[in-house]
Write an enzyme that holds these catalytic residues in place. Structure first.
Site, short mmCIF file in Angstrom:
data_model
loop_
_atom_site.label_atom_id
_atom_site.label_comp_id
_atom_site.label_asym_id
_atom_site.label_seq_id
_atom_site.Cartn_x
_atom_site.Cartn_y
_atom_site.Cartn_z
N ALA A 26 -8.18 -39.76 27.13
CA ALA A 26 -8.26 -39.15 25.80
C ALA A 26 -9.34 -39.93 25.05
O ALA A 26 -9.18 -41.12 24.78
CB ALA A 26 -6.92 -39.26 25.08
N SER A 27 -10.44 -39.27 24.74
CA SER A 27 -11.58 -39.95 24.13
C SER A 27 -11.20 -40.51 22.76
O SER A 27 -10.29 -40.03 22.09
CB SER A 27 -12.76 -38.99 23.98
OG SER A 27 -13.18 -38.52 25.23
N ALA A 28 -11.93 -41.55 22.35
CA ALA A 28 -11.71 -42.13 21.03
C ALA A 28 -11.94 -41.07 19.96
O ALA A 28 -12.87 -40.27 20.06
CB ALA A 28 -12.65 -43.31 20.82
#
Length: 387
Positions: A104-106
């Site tokens: 889950a990307s920042a």
């Protein structure tokens, strides 16, 4: 413990502090809580390596991590290594050869691309790389939850979990497709927007062909040398796409474009020389220099840092062409070990000083054109191609 609304407020305040946050994207972040898409056990990169977060064992730590501006690793080794095999708490040391392959990307990274995408109600969107499903849900909120978002995910297990996440969060109208997003998904095109959530070195022409004239493609351009870059392309009626680089982007590479295994070994024959150019000048150069060197040479780079030494590798993947350039504290000589017969260090130095001679242009002065016969990086205007 703070409630979800308070945690979302805190995250939004943080995002506004580090960059712009467009009103539609802010509203989408409020409507699509991130925690609905994060597994109970996950890994978080930090200065010491990877840190496990476990909702059952440490709920406070898990919630704090979910609403921090950090990426959260959700898969290892394309699913071949289970999280349970590397531990469920504290600092995690991955076994040799194991890497993280989905995350889950920042939030700041997600917001950066969504701002550039400028998706509006009624737009049809192709997403390449579903991941946890969070960005697909955000896109659905931005354009309308009427089946306008098509998201392609190459990993069946990742896609299955994303589908569960989306259904539980009330976004089951997103169409999930299991397959290689390199070819897009022409069946549901043309698209008004293409949103790419994995690193790309070569922009597939299929994405351009499946986007309406005037449509927008946003992606993380990761050429392999230095940093990655946000890229926003606009498609023209002649089948081209033109655009500029804006901010920093850090994403896992698209599987079909992962770096081929390079030969980086002291055991091979090499030529030992010295250089007057400190490798830190190039390794720590601004993003504009990275773009110039990548475009001029096509080479990759990586760095290794010790307490008293700094090494810059430059190499041509899949070949024996490489150079290891090492600065050591207290030594006047800077060592170069050249492997193979391509003078890769000389090429990098020449490209870097060409960038210096141009006046050290920043990232925003560079752009890319994607055409049926390939892609070209340019400086200031498309006619000034540099690679």
């Amino acid at each position: 413990m703070p409630g979800v609304p308070e945690r979302i407020d805190g995250l939004l305040a943080l995002l506004k502090g580090v960059g712009r946050l467009e009103e539609p994207v802010e509203q989408a972040l409020r409507a699509v809580p991130r925690h609905d898409f994060i597994p109970a056990l996950a890994l978080v990169p930090d200065e010491e390596g990877l840190r496990a977060v476990n909702r059952d064992a440490d709920p406070d730590g898990w919630w704090e991590t979910v609403y921090a501006d950090v990426s959260i690793v959700t898969q290892l080794d394309d699913g071949a290594t289970a999280f349970s095999a590397v531990g469920s708490g504290g600092v995690v040391r991955l076994p040799a050869g194991v890497d993280y392959t989905s995350s889950a990307s920042a939030p700041s990274t997600v917001v950066g691309l969504l701002n550039l995408l400028d998706a509006e109600p009624g737009h049809r969107v192709l997403e390449v790389g579903t991941g946890t499903g969070w960005t697909a849900a955000l896109l659905s909120r931005l354009v309308g939850d009427g089946g306008l978002v098509v998201s392609v995910e190459i990993d069946p297990a990742v896609a299955e979990q994303a589908a569960k996440n989306l259904t539980a969060a009330g976004h089951d109208r997103v169409r999930l497709v299991v397959g290689d997003g390199t070819g897009g998904h022409p069946e549901d095109g043309p698209y008004d927007r293409v949103h790419v959530t994995c690193g790309v070195r070569t922009v597939p022409q299929e994405w351009v062909e499946q986007t309406r004239p005037g449509g927008v493609i946003v992606l993380p351009y990761v050429p392999g040398f230095g940093t990655g870059h946000e890229l926003r392309l606009i498609v023209t009626p002649d089948g081209f796409a033109h655009g500029r680089f804006s901010g920093f982007a850090s994403y896992m590479m698209m599987r079909s474009q992962r770096t081929p295994a390079g030969v980086l070994s002291y055991t091979r024959d090499h030529q030992a020389t010295t250089t007057e150019v400190d490798p830190r000048a190039i390794g720590h150069a601004p993003a504009g220099a990275d773009l110039a060197v990548a475009a001029r040479t096509g080479l990759y780079s990586r760095t290794l840092i010790w307490d008293d030494a700094y090494r810059l590798w430059v190499y041509e993947p899949g070949t024996c062409h490489a150079a290891a350039v090492t600065w050591t504290e207290g030594r006047r000589d800077i060592e170069v070990r050249q492997y193979g017969d391509r003078p890769v260090w000389d090429e990098v130095v020449d490209a870097y000083f060409q960038w210096v001679g141009w006046g050290q242009p920043g990232r925003g002065r560079f752009g890319m054109t994607v055409a049926p016969d390939g892609q070209r990086v340019w400086l200031d205007e498309p006619s000034r191609t540099i690679g």
